[in-house]
Every structure is written in C-alpha cells, then in structure tokens.
Scaffold this motif. Sequence first.
Motif, PDB file in Angstrom:
ATOM      1  N   PRO A  88       6.220  -6.928  -7.703  1.00 56.40           N
ATOM      2  CA  PRO A  88       4.789  -6.781  -7.998  1.00 56.40           C
ATOM      3  C   PRO A  88       3.898  -6.869  -6.744  1.00 56.40           C
ATOM      4  CG  PRO A  88       5.821  -8.233  -9.593  1.00 56.40           C
ATOM      5  CD  PRO A  88       6.858  -7.924  -8.568  1.00 56.40           C
ATOM      6  N   ASP A  89       2.858  -6.011  -6.747  1.00 56.16           N
ATOM      7  CA  ASP A  89       1.956  -5.898  -5.594  1.00 56.16           C
ATOM      8  C   ASP A  89       1.432  -7.246  -5.099  1.00 56.16           C
ATOM      9  OD1 ASP A  89       2.163  -3.156  -5.488  1.00 56.16           O
ATOM     10  OD2 ASP A  89       0.375  -2.788  -6.703  1.00 56.16           O
ATOM     11  N   GLU A  90       1.030  -8.131  -6.027  1.00 58.28           N
ATOM     12  CA  GLU A  90       0.380  -9.371  -5.568  1.00 58.28           C
ATOM     13  C   GLU A  90       1.330 -10.225  -4.726  1.00 58.28           C
ATOM     14  OE1 GLU A  90       0.597  -8.355  -8.676  1.00 58.28           O
ATOM     15  OE2 GLU A  90       1.389  -9.913  -9.994  1.00 58.28           O
ATOM     16  N   LEU A  91       2.623 -10.216  -5.085  1.00 61.93           N
ATOM     17  CA  LEU A  91       3.597 -11.003  -4.304  1.00 61.93           C
ATOM     18  C   LEU A  91       3.770 -10.403  -2.909  1.00 61.93           C
ATOM     19  CD1 LEU A  91       6.416 -11.611  -6.965  1.00 61.93           C
ATOM     20  CD2 LEU A  91       4.663 -13.212  -6.200  1.00 61.93           C
ATOM     21  N   ILE A  92       3.798  -9.075  -2.849  1.00 64.11           N
ATOM     22  CA  ILE A  92       4.004  -8.378  -1.573  1.00 64.11           C
ATOM     23  C   ILE A  92       2.787  -8.549  -0.665  1.00 64.11           C
ATOM     24  CG2 ILE A  92       4.332  -6.088  -0.537  1.00 64.11           C
ATOM     25  CD1 ILE A  92       6.816  -7.043  -1.936  1.00 64.11           C
ATOM     26  N   PHE A 129       6.187  -1.038   3.782  1.00 68.96           N
ATOM     27  CA  PHE A 129       4.905  -1.504   3.248  1.00 68.96           C
ATOM     28  C   PHE A 129       3.807  -0.695   3.921  1.00 68.96           C
ATOM     29  CE2 PHE A 129       0.983  -3.887   3.672  1.00 68.96           C
ATOM     30  CZ  PHE A 129       0.741  -4.303   2.389  1.00 68.96           C
ATOM     31  N   PRO A 130       2.792  -0.215   3.221  1.00 68.93           N
ATOM     32  CA  PRO A 130       2.615  -0.263   1.771  1.00 68.93           C
ATOM     33  C   PRO A 130       3.517   0.745   1.045  1.00 68.93           C
ATOM     34  CG  PRO A 130       0.804   0.915   2.800  1.00 68.93           C
ATOM     35  CD  PRO A 130       1.646   0.397   3.902  1.00 68.93           C
ATOM     36  N   ARG A 131       3.725   0.462  -0.240  1.00 67.00           N
ATOM     37  CA  ARG A 131       4.585   1.307  -1.061  1.00 67.00           C
ATOM     38  C   ARG A 131       3.893   1.752  -2.345  1.00 67.00           C
ATOM     39  NH1 ARG A 131       9.817  -0.570   0.763  1.00 67.00           N
ATOM     40  NH2 ARG A 131      11.546   0.204  -0.421  1.00 67.00           N
ATOM     41  N   THR A 132       2.679   1.283  -2.548  1.00 65.24           N
ATOM     42  CA  THR A 132       1.870   1.747  -3.689  1.00 65.24           C
ATOM     43  C   THR A 132       0.443   1.923  -3.165  1.00 65.24           C
ATOM     44  OG1 THR A 132       1.163  -0.483  -4.313  1.00 65.24           O
ATOM     45  CG2 THR A 132       3.177   0.303  -5.352  1.00 65.24           C
ATOM     46  N   VAL A 133      -0.356   2.700  -3.914  1.00 67.99           N
ATOM     47  CA  VAL A 133      -1.743   2.894  -3.478  1.00 67.99           C
ATOM     48  C   VAL A 133      -2.472   1.543  -3.472  1.00 67.99           C
ATOM     49  CG1 VAL A 133      -3.933   3.993  -4.076  1.00 67.99           C
ATOM     50  CG2 VAL A 133      -1.814   5.313  -4.189  1.00 67.99           C
ATOM     51  N   ASN A 134      -2.177   0.686  -4.440  1.00 67.51           N
ATOM     52  CA  ASN A 134      -2.818  -0.637  -4.453  1.00 67.51           C
ATOM     53  C   ASN A 134      -2.496  -1.443  -3.205  1.00 67.51           C
ATOM     54  OD1 ASN A 134      -4.407  -0.768  -6.684  1.00 67.51           O
ATOM     55  ND2 ASN A 134      -2.719  -1.357  -8.060  1.00 67.51           N
ATOM     56  N   GLN A 135      -1.248  -1.382  -2.764  1.00 66.91           N
ATOM     57  CA  GLN A 135      -0.867  -2.099  -1.527  1.00 66.91           C
ATOM     58  C   GLN A 135      -1.604  -1.502  -0.330  1.00 66.91           C
ATOM     59  OE1 GLN A 135       3.417  -2.309  -0.960  1.00 66.91           O
ATOM     60  NE2 GLN A 135       3.757  -3.108  -3.008  1.00 66.91           N
ATOM     61  N   ALA A 136      -1.756  -0.164  -0.325  1.00 69.75           N
ATOM     62  CA  ALA A 136      -2.447   0.494   0.797  1.00 69.75           C
ATOM     63  C   ALA A 136      -3.907   0.054   0.844  1.00 69.75           C
ATOM     64  CB  ALA A 136      -2.347   2.005   0.658  1.00 69.75           C
ATOM     65  N   LEU A 137      -4.523  -0.076  -0.323  1.00 68.93           N
ATOM     66  CA  LEU A 137      -5.930  -0.498  -0.366  1.00 68.93           C
ATOM     67  C   LEU A 137      -6.055  -1.952   0.091  1.00 68.93           C
ATOM     68  CD1 LEU A 137      -6.949   1.215  -3.739  1.00 68.93           C
ATOM     69  CD2 LEU A 137      -7.692   1.884  -1.432  1.00 68.93           C
ATOM     70  N   ALA A 138      -5.096  -2.785  -0.333  1.00 67.49           N
ATOM     71  CA  ALA A 138      -5.126  -4.203   0.077  1.00 67.49           C
ATOM     72  C   ALA A 138      -4.941  -4.313   1.591  1.00 67.49           C
ATOM     73  CB  ALA A 138      -4.022  -4.978  -0.651  1.00 67.49           C
ATOM     74  N   LEU A 139      -4.074  -3.474   2.144  1.00 67.99           N
ATOM     75  CA  LEU A 139      -3.857  -3.506   3.598  1.00 67.99           C
ATOM     76  C   LEU A 139      -5.126  -3.106   4.333  1.00 67.99           C
ATOM     77  CD1 LEU A 139      -2.010  -3.694   6.129  1.00 67.99           C
ATOM     78  CD2 LEU A 139      -1.352  -1.310   5.715  1.00 67.99           C
ATOM     79  N   GLU A 140      -5.790  -2.072   3.826  1.00 66.85           N
ATOM     80  CA  GLU A 140      -7.035  -1.609   4.445  1.00 66.85           C
ATOM     81  C   GLU A 140      -8.041  -2.755   4.540  1.00 66.85           C
ATOM     82  OE1 GLU A 140      -7.740   3.014   3.590  1.00 66.85           O
ATOM     83  OE2 GLU A 140      -8.993   1.702   2.403  1.00 66.85           O
ATOM     84  N   ARG A 167       9.516   8.299  -5.897  1.00 60.97           N
ATOM     85  CA  ARG A 167       8.747   9.511  -6.224  1.00 60.97           C
ATOM     86  C   ARG A 167       7.489   9.176  -7.009  1.00 60.97           C
ATOM     87  NH1 ARG A 167      13.960  11.932  -6.980  1.00 60.97           N
ATOM     88  NH2 ARG A 167      14.402  12.772  -4.921  1.00 60.97           N
ATOM     89  N   LYS A 168       7.625   8.264  -7.955  1.00 60.89           N
ATOM     90  CA  LYS A 168       6.491   7.954  -8.824  1.00 60.89           C
ATOM     91  C   LYS A 168       5.448   7.097  -8.102  1.00 60.89           C
ATOM     92  CE  LYS A 168       7.976   7.655 -13.360  1.00 60.89           C
ATOM     93  NZ  LYS A 168       8.698   6.753 -14.212  1.00 60.89           N
ATOM     94  N   GLN A 169       5.889   6.043  -7.428  1.00 69.49           N
ATOM     95  CA  GLN A 169       4.928   5.049  -6.950  1.00 69.49           C
ATOM     96  C   GLN A 169       4.585   5.156  -5.463  1.00 69.49           C
ATOM     97  OE1 GLN A 169       7.206   1.793  -9.380  1.00 69.49           O
ATOM     98  NE2 GLN A 169       5.128   1.098  -9.012  1.00 69.49           N
ATOM     99  N   THR A 170       5.511   5.671  -4.658  1.00 67.82           N
ATOM    100  CA  THR A 170       5.263   5.671  -3.206  1.00 67.82           C
ATOM    101  C   THR A 170       4.830   7.030  -2.688  1.00 67.82           C
ATOM    102  OG1 THR A 170       6.907   3.914  -3.024  1.00 67.82           O
ATOM    103  CG2 THR A 170       6.247   4.982  -0.980  1.00 67.82           C
ATOM    104  N   GLN A 171       5.412   8.108  -3.248  1.00 66.85           N
ATOM    105  CA  GLN A 171       5.075   9.450  -2.758  1.00 66.85           C
ATOM    106  C   GLN A 171       3.558   9.739  -2.764  1.00 66.85           C
ATOM    107  OE1 GLN A 171       8.571  12.200  -2.748  1.00 66.85           O
ATOM    108  NE2 GLN A 171       7.310  13.149  -4.301  1.00 66.85           N
ATOM    109  N   PRO A 172       2.796   9.237  -3.759  1.00 62.70           N
ATOM    110  CA  PRO A 172       1.347   9.498  -3.735  1.00 62.70           C
ATOM    111  C   PRO A 172       0.651   9.016  -2.443  1.00 62.70           C
ATOM    112  CG  PRO A 172       1.977   8.620  -5.865  1.00 62.70           C
ATOM    113  CD  PRO A 172       3.198   8.540  -4.999  1.00 62.70           C
TER     114      PRO A 172
END
Length: 212
Positions: free
Chosen positions: A60-64, A83-94, A173-178
């Motif tokens: 889960p994103d919050e743990l990462i 990392f990041p591997r999801t759009v949410n993680q990318a936004l948190a990194l930003e 493909r589903k979560q990281t490719q975007p």
Amino acid sequence: MILVFLGPPGAGKGTQAKLLSQRMGFLHLSTGDLLREAVKNQTPLGKKAKEYMDRGELVPDELIVQLIEETMPKDGNVILDGFPRTVNQALALEEMLKDKGEKISKVLFFDVPDEVIIDRLSGRRVCSKCGAVYHVKYNPPKVEGVCDLCGGTLVQRDDDKEEVVKKRLEVYRKQTQPLIEFYQEKGIIYKLDAGKGVEELFEEVKGLVRDG
Ligand code: AP5
Ligand code: ZN
C-alpha cells in the motif's frame, strides 16, 4: 541530482542503479531491497509488506511513502529504483521534494519486451546473505550457486516464480505504466532500450546522467 528508474520487473533497473552507485557515487534507494530487508528482519513494516510481495501485488502507498520519507537523504545524488510505482506515490514524491526545494532531474524508463523480462527473471539468482544479484546465463558467479562477494548461497527470489511473475507484470501494466504518460507530460522522461547488454546500457545511462 534525483533520478527515477522506471520500468517493468526484471528490466535491469537494480543492476544499472548498482553500477551508477559504485562508479559515480549515487545513493541507490530501492524500495524492493528495503522491503526485502524489512521482511528478513521481521520488522512491523516487513510483516505487513510480506503478504503483498508474495502475491506479486504492490505494498500500500502509505507504507511506501513513509518508508521513502524515512530513508530519503537531505541532499546529494540519489537514484530512486522502483519508486514511485503509482500515480499517488508520484504525487507524494512531488510534495516531499517541493518541501525541500528540489525536483526530479530525470526519469529513466527501461523499456524491454516481455520475452526478455521472462528470460531475465527466470535466470536471476540472489545471494541469501548479501543480496548481490546474478543471472545463470548473463552474469553467472564463478562457482555455481555461490556468491563471489561473500560466499553466501544463491537462491531464487520467491516472487520470481512463474505465477508471481505473471501477476507482477499485470500489476505493472495496470498501476505503474500510467506513470510513463504522467512524466511525459512533464517532459522529464527518457526511454532506454534496456534489451541491450549490461555495459552497453550503462554507457547510455551514463550519457544521460552526464548531460544533467
Ligand atoms: P522490486 O524489487 O522493485 O522488483 P521489480 O520492480 O519487479 O524489479 P526487479 O528487482 O524484479 O528487477 P530489476 O529491473 O531491478 O532487474 P535486475 O537488475 O535485478 O519490487 C519487489 C516487490 O516489492 C514488488 O512486487 C512490490 O510488492 C514491492 N514494492 C517495491 N517497490 C514498491 C513500491 N514503490 N510500491 C509498492 N510496492 C513496492 O535484473 C534482472 C535479472 O537480469 C538479473 O538476474 C540480472 O543479472 C539480469 N540483467 C540485468 N540487466 C541485464 C542486461 N542488460 N542483460 C542481461 N541480463 C541482465
Ligand atoms: Zn553475497
């Protein structure tokens, strides 16, 4: 300089990140390695992460995000591998970087066909003691099954078993490719033909790093 290494499982991100860290002094931050260490040491994070990793799903994103917040250095050259591997993680990194007045310099996208991924993951062996990464065909140890660096036993990663690899590719493909499009829109992503040999690919990586 902050670099992000993005790409499917087995593309060779970790291998290139290790070379860049050994030869050019970058700090290599791999969420996969940090999580495997946490699992091995049975920390609270490791206990929570294990079930997701064994299934080939994302933790889960919050743990990462918390893990990255705890390990990200204040300054210096850093490679974020996996990392990041999801759009949410990318936004948190930003957000995290904005607070420090920093931003990602480049995202290196390791592009490889599926056949190469399967070939690389099925032949990967890792040292059970020091974590060094080998390949039965492309980077074999001097003595079969034994780590050159520490003499530890080489094993297959649990998530490199065929069924789990299938799931990891699906999840990628589903979560990281975007994220490819996400970073294309920001104009900071560079695509590499990661099907090449290790040293040839490293020349390309080095070229991108030198250009700033
Ligand atoms: P993680 O460890 O990050 O796995 P991954 O992204 O699937 O990447 P890999 O480690 O499999 O591959 P790599 O690209 O580093 O390839 P390598 O260099 O080893 O993540 C594992 C799990 O942790 C995830 O499934 C998830 O559960 C969790 N996780 C991690 N980060 C997360 C996050 N941000 N959010 C949520 N969950 C997260 O190379 C592969 C093999 O090929 C090796 O044998 C190598 O020797 C060989 N090789 C490498 N390059 C070449 C080359 N150029 N030519 C020939 N052989 C090569
Ligand atoms: Zn070892």
